[in-house]
Design a protein around this motif. Structure first.
Motif, short mmCIF file in Angstrom:
data_model
loop_
_atom_site.label_atom_id
_atom_site.label_comp_id
_atom_site.label_asym_id
_atom_site.label_seq_id
_atom_site.Cartn_x
_atom_site.Cartn_y
_atom_site.Cartn_z
N ILE A 79 0.77 -1.20 -0.25
CA ILE A 79 0.16 0.09 -0.07
C ILE A 79 0.74 1.02 0.56
N GLU A 80 1.62 1.49 0.64
CA GLU A 80 2.57 2.79 0.47
C GLU A 80 3.79 2.62 -0.67
N SER A 92 0.53 3.79 -2.44
CA SER A 92 0.89 5.37 -2.40
C SER A 92 1.68 6.49 -3.20
N THR A 93 2.68 6.08 -3.00
CA THR A 93 4.30 6.81 -3.68
C THR A 93 3.99 6.96 -5.30
N TRP A 103 0.61 6.85 -6.84
CA TRP A 103 -0.65 7.65 -7.23
C TRP A 103 0.41 9.26 -6.44
N GLN A 104 1.40 9.19 -5.83
CA GLN A 104 1.84 10.28 -5.68
C GLN A 104 2.46 11.47 -6.33
N TYR A 135 -0.69 11.93 -9.73
CA TYR A 135 -1.84 12.00 -9.48
C TYR A 135 -2.59 13.87 -10.19
N TRP A 175 -2.21 16.63 -1.61
CA TRP A 175 -1.75 15.04 -2.24
C TRP A 175 -2.79 14.57 -0.46
N ASP A 189 -4.62 11.11 -1.08
CA ASP A 189 -4.46 9.86 0.04
C ASP A 189 -4.85 8.95 -0.27
N TYR A 205 -6.91 6.67 -2.08
CA TYR A 205 -6.30 5.68 -3.35
C TYR A 205 -5.96 5.22 -2.35
N ARG A 206 -5.57 4.74 -1.54
CA ARG A 206 -5.61 4.14 0.26
C ARG A 206 -7.07 3.21 0.18
N TYR A 242 -7.38 1.26 -1.96
CA TYR A 242 -6.43 0.01 -2.09
C TYR A 242 -7.54 -1.21 -1.20
#
Length: 101
Positions: free
Chosen positions: A7-8, A11-12, A14-15, A18, A30, A34, A37-38, A41
């Protein structure tokens, strides 16, 4: 591999991406996107064989809790969540590049 690591990484990804998405709105940061997106997931992990459309109502019902301090209302978050959901589907082996949107 632990789910937290995945998940990290998700997230990275998408950061970095996005702001290039068609639903991106510069009024939001962000920190607003965030959680969406989380949420996508984690929800996909709980419903790995479901289509986004099949769980959309449940996702909407849970967004107010999942969003934390995000300023995104459901209609704004929905686009990010859908995009993330589909990106997971498309990355799975055997998907053959089909787009389920």
């Amino acid at each position: 591999m632990k789910s937290d690591n995945r998940i990290e990484r998700f997230s990275t990804h998408w950061q970095k991406a996005y702001k290039d998405e068609p639903y991106y709105d510069a009024r939001y940061t962000w920190d607003d996107f965030d959680p969406a997106y989380r949420y996508a997931y984690k929800s996909y992990e709980e419903n790995p064989h479901a289509r986004f459309e099949d769980v959309e109502e449940r996702l909407e019902a849970g967004w107010d809790i999942a969003k934390g301090k995000s300023k995104l209302a459901w209609l704004e978050a929905k686009q990010a969540i859908r995009s993330a959901w589909h990106s997971i589907e498309e990355s799975l082996p055997g998907n053959g590049g089909r787009d389920r949107r």
